[in-house]
Design a protein around this motif. Structure first.
Motif, short mmCIF file in Angstrom:
data_model
loop_
_atom_site.label_atom_id
_atom_site.label_comp_id
_atom_site.label_asym_id
_atom_site.label_seq_id
_atom_site.Cartn_x
_atom_site.Cartn_y
_atom_site.Cartn_z
N VAL A 50 0.75 -1.33 0.01
CA VAL A 50 0.01 -0.07 -0.05
C VAL A 50 0.86 1.25 -0.10
O VAL A 50 1.73 1.37 0.79
CB VAL A 50 -1.02 -0.03 1.31
CG1 VAL A 50 -1.79 1.23 1.23
CG2 VAL A 50 -2.01 -1.14 1.11
N MET A 53 -3.76 5.40 1.43
CA MET A 53 -4.86 4.90 1.94
C MET A 53 -5.80 6.06 2.28
O MET A 53 -5.25 7.01 2.85
CB MET A 53 -4.82 3.89 3.08
CG MET A 53 -6.32 3.28 3.51
SD MET A 53 -7.35 4.40 4.50
CE MET A 53 -6.57 4.31 6.23
N ILE A 62 -7.48 2.56 -1.87
CA ILE A 62 -6.28 2.11 -1.49
C ILE A 62 -5.30 1.97 -2.80
O ILE A 62 -6.06 1.78 -4.07
CB ILE A 62 -6.10 0.66 -1.26
CG1 ILE A 62 -7.08 0.32 0.15
CG2 ILE A 62 -4.75 0.02 -1.13
CD1 ILE A 62 -6.23 0.72 1.37
N CYS A 64 -1.91 1.02 -4.42
CA CYS A 64 -0.78 -0.26 -4.14
C CYS A 64 0.02 -0.34 -5.38
O CYS A 64 -0.48 -0.08 -6.44
CB CYS A 64 -1.58 -1.37 -3.56
SG CYS A 64 -2.63 -2.27 -4.94
N MET A 88 -1.03 -6.14 1.83
CA MET A 88 -2.21 -6.23 1.80
C MET A 88 -2.68 -7.74 2.10
O MET A 88 -2.10 -8.60 1.32
CB MET A 88 -2.77 -5.84 0.53
CG MET A 88 -2.77 -4.28 0.19
SD MET A 88 -2.96 -3.80 -1.42
CE MET A 88 -4.77 -4.08 -1.51
#
Length: 238
Positions: A50, A53, A62, A64, A88
């Motif tokens: 990540v 957020m 999110i 990523c 994650m």
């Protein structure tokens, strides 16, 4: 500090992996060699990290990038700032037909042996819905089958709430899965699965009901992030 956020909507944005600075890349390589020399069974699998957020009243976004387990492990011991790997993962709390909440107790095949956690694991690049979007729900069902067996996975009749659980180093997406099986049958089916496969990642399943608060408190120091508080939240909503 651990945060537990009920999710109304989850948006996942994937970006290309950033190139690590040479000194960090070398540090990851050296540390991973040290780990595998000590724990030969460790596997450097793909995962997602990540970068950012955002939470807008339960609408969670999110951002990523692809990474791997070696990078994540190095981030646990070394402060590498913006290049840290924040993994994650996804899974479930399984609710039996007689209202028992099931989690897993990690076995000797897990580096977190002796800790309780939701039934689940890291999100894999293949965990996607038909449209091609990365999906923690796909991860949760895959992990449920891999860790406790197809019989229990196929017993899921309904999906309840989902949550984001994070300490800003790990980002978990646990779902509430409702099973048509009672607690005794779930235990029996898991024992059969474990005997047939010889799997040692999960030592056993542990269940908690509304009358088991005192027992649940005993796991405060033996839990993956936020699982005890999450179980309390779910119990209060049953």
């Amino acid at each position: 500090m651990t945060k537990i956020i009920p999710i109304k909507e989850l948006k996942i944005k994937e970006v290309e992996a950033r190139e690590l600075p040479k000194d960090i890349e070398e540090g990851v390589h050296v540390y991973w060699n040290e780990l595998t020399a000590k724990y030969p069974g460790m596997f450097n699998g793909a995962l997602y990290s990540v970068i950012n957020m955002e939470n807008d009243d339960g609408i969670v976004t999110i951002t990523c990038e692809p990474s791997d387990y070696a990078h994540y492990k190095y981030s646990e011991i070394k402060d590498i700032g913006e290049y840290a790997c924040r993994s994650m993962y996804a899974g479930c709390i399984l609710v039996s037909s007689d209202k028992k909440l099931f989690v897993s107790l990690n076995g000797i095949g897990s580096e977190f042996v002796g800790k309780i956690q939701g039934i689940g694991g890291v999100m894999d690049p293949s965990d996607r819905i038909i449209a091609g979007k990365l999906s923690p729900l796909v991860t949760a069902f895959r992990e449920l089958e891999e860790e406790v067996g197809k019989e229990i996975r196929d017993s899921v009749t309904d999906i309840g709430k989902s949550y984001l659980v994070t300490n800003d180093n790990k980002y978990g997406f646990p779902f509430v899965f409702y099973s048509s099986l009672d607690s005794e049958t779930i235990q029996h089916d898991f024992d059969s699965f474990k005997k047939e496969t010889g799997s040692n990642e999960v030592d056993r399943l542990i269940s908690f009901g509304k009358d088991d608060m005192a027992e649940l408190e005993k796991y405060e120091s033996r839990q993956d992030i936020g699982i005890v508080d999450l179980l309390k939240i779910i119990m209060n909503e049953l």
